[in-house]
Design an enzyme around this catalytic site. Sequence first.
Site, short mmCIF file in Angstrom:
data_model
loop_
_atom_site.label_atom_id
_atom_site.label_comp_id
_atom_site.label_asym_id
_atom_site.label_seq_id
_atom_site.Cartn_x
_atom_site.Cartn_y
_atom_site.Cartn_z
N GLN A 113 0.93 -5.07 -12.14
CA GLN A 113 2.34 -5.25 -12.49
C GLN A 113 3.05 -6.02 -11.39
OE1 GLN A 113 3.89 -1.25 -14.23
NE2 GLN A 113 2.08 -0.76 -13.06
N ASN A 114 2.36 -6.28 -10.31
CA ASN A 114 3.01 -6.93 -9.17
C ASN A 114 3.10 -8.43 -9.38
OD1 ASN A 114 3.04 -4.42 -8.13
ND2 ASN A 114 1.34 -4.73 -6.70
N ASP A 116 3.75 -10.42 -6.75
CA ASP A 116 3.77 -10.94 -5.38
C ASP A 116 2.60 -11.86 -5.02
OD1 ASP A 116 1.61 -9.10 -5.04
OD2 ASP A 116 2.98 -7.54 -4.34
N HIS A 131 3.29 -8.79 -15.43
CA HIS A 131 4.71 -9.11 -15.24
C HIS A 131 4.90 -10.47 -14.57
CE1 HIS A 131 5.65 -4.52 -15.47
NE2 HIS A 131 5.43 -5.06 -16.65
N CYS A 139 6.62 -21.93 -19.23
CA CYS A 139 7.35 -22.44 -20.38
C CYS A 139 7.46 -21.33 -21.42
CB CYS A 139 6.60 -23.64 -20.97
SG CYS A 139 7.28 -24.18 -22.54
N SER A 202 4.32 4.00 -10.66
CA SER A 202 5.00 5.19 -11.17
C SER A 202 4.67 5.40 -12.64
CB SER A 202 6.52 5.06 -10.97
OG SER A 202 7.01 3.93 -11.65
N PRO A 228 0.37 8.39 -3.29
CA PRO A 228 0.78 9.54 -2.46
C PRO A 228 1.72 10.49 -3.18
CG PRO A 228 1.71 7.47 -1.59
CD PRO A 228 0.86 7.11 -2.76
P1 NAD Z 1 7.51 1.58 -8.94
O1 NAD Z 1 8.44 1.02 -7.91
O2 NAD Z 1 8.10 2.12 -10.19
O3 NAD Z 1 6.66 2.77 -8.30
C1 NAD Z 1 6.02 2.60 -7.06
C2 NAD Z 1 4.92 3.62 -6.97
O4 NAD Z 1 4.19 3.34 -5.79
C3 NAD Z 1 5.43 5.07 -6.85
O5 NAD Z 1 4.69 5.88 -7.75
C4 NAD Z 1 5.10 5.44 -5.39
O6 NAD Z 1 4.78 6.80 -5.25
C5 NAD Z 1 3.89 4.56 -5.14
N1 NAD Z 1 3.60 4.26 -3.74
C6 NAD Z 1 4.46 4.08 -2.70
N2 NAD Z 1 3.78 3.76 -1.59
C7 NAD Z 1 2.47 3.72 -1.92
C8 NAD Z 1 1.26 3.43 -1.21
N3 NAD Z 1 1.27 3.10 0.08
N4 NAD Z 1 0.08 3.49 -1.89
C9 NAD Z 1 0.06 3.79 -3.21
N5 NAD Z 1 1.16 4.09 -3.92
C10 NAD Z 1 2.34 4.03 -3.30
O7 NAD Z 1 6.43 0.47 -9.21
P2 NAD Z 1 5.73 0.06 -10.56
O8 NAD Z 1 5.18 1.26 -11.23
O9 NAD Z 1 4.83 -1.05 -10.20
O10 NAD Z 1 6.91 -0.50 -11.49
C11 NAD Z 1 7.92 -1.34 -10.97
C12 NAD Z 1 8.00 -2.71 -11.58
O11 NAD Z 1 8.66 -3.57 -10.66
C13 NAD Z 1 6.66 -3.32 -11.78
O12 NAD Z 1 6.55 -3.58 -13.10
C14 NAD Z 1 6.63 -4.61 -10.98
O13 NAD Z 1 6.57 -5.72 -11.85
C15 NAD Z 1 7.94 -4.70 -10.29
N6 NAD Z 1 7.82 -4.75 -8.82
C16 NAD Z 1 6.89 -5.55 -8.23
C17 NAD Z 1 6.74 -5.56 -6.86
C18 NAD Z 1 5.67 -6.45 -6.25
O14 NAD Z 1 5.32 -7.47 -6.84
N7 NAD Z 1 5.11 -6.08 -5.10
C19 NAD Z 1 7.55 -4.77 -6.06
C20 NAD Z 1 8.53 -3.96 -6.68
C21 NAD Z 1 8.63 -3.95 -8.06
ZN ZN Z 2 5.74 -25.97 -22.92
#
Ligand code: NAD
Ligand code: ZN
Length: 273
Positions: A113-114, A116, A131, A139, A202, A228
């Site tokens: 979902q990241n 980054d 995501h 596009c 989460s 955690p």
């Molecule tokens: P979230 O922010 O909803 O949840 C983060 C989860 O990570 C929590 O359950 C927390 O307990 C856990 N966590 C915190 N530190 C940790 C560690 N060191 N090791 C393992 N787990 C740890 O994140 P989500 O569920 O990915 O949903 C948020 C949405 O926001 C995603 O869909 C994403 O697209 C976007 N997002 C992306 C980034 C990124 O690209 N790095 C950052 C923030 C949000």
């Molecule tokens: Zn196009």
Amino acid sequence: MTLPDSVRAALEDAAQTIVEATYVTALAGAGMSAESGIPTFRGPGGLWKKYGEPDNLGYQRFLKDPQQWWEERLSENQMPEMREALEKAEPNPGHYALVDLERIGALRHLVTQNVDNLHRAAGSESISEIHGNHTLIRCIKCVRRFRRDEISLDKLPPECPTCDGLLKTDTVMFGEPIPPDVLRRCQEEAALSDCVLILGTSAIVYPAAALPEVARRLNGATLIEINPNETALTEVCDIVVRAPTGEALPELVTAVRRAQGHGEVSGGILEAT
Ligand code: NAD
Ligand code: ZN
């Protein structure tokens, strides 16, 4: 790095399950990148605590006035800590451990979902960015993706060089449907999985959070969580590893190698065997 005995025991269970499974996939979330200095949205220290949870209308606003959206995007600095963190961040040991798992044949596909780009930077190859990826532009008509330097932003909103469709960042906005190509691939991978690792998420953002449950429903998949903190999926997980992914995943690689019969390995990225 000292992990508690309970965590080590859970990792041993996880390794055994992974080695016995036929098709292991992973669903990763923002927690995977916490140890790379990128703030999460939810959980302790999450950005929503500071900024409040955004409404679900981001994509509608973009469609209504894409020129204004692009102008704001290029001039404003919304959530500056996120932008700065994304620019500076590098993969952490958790990202490299997933590359190792892929190379030793223990992980078939990673849905992240990241946005980054850190999984790709580390070297993961079989990956779906459900995501999007913040380094790309997409596009909305033909779904082609471009590197930022391939698109001129002199005229806003930019147009697709292939089909004249409207271009936006590849990052999926609030209220935007998941691009159909990546959604299809994620569903196909879930349907193949008999074991899913749920890593640093989460598990409340849909449809991503549904993927482990799809695997469970179709194949009785074993669900392994590494986080955690408790999550929305903890209750349905078979194995729960209460530890940060940057610490637990490298240990998991070692345990999987041992369970595969390859013995111990010393740090760094492993050679495929
Ligand atoms: P979230 O922010 O909803 O949840 C983060 C989860 O990570 C929590 O359950 C927390 O307990 C856990 N966590 C915190 N530190 C940790 C560690 N060191 N090791 C393992 N787990 C740890 O994140 P989500 O569920 O990915 O949903 C948020 C949405 O926001 C995603 O869909 C994403 O697209 C976007 N997002 C992306 C980034 C990124 O690209 N790095 C950052 C923030 C949000
Ligand atoms: Zn196009």
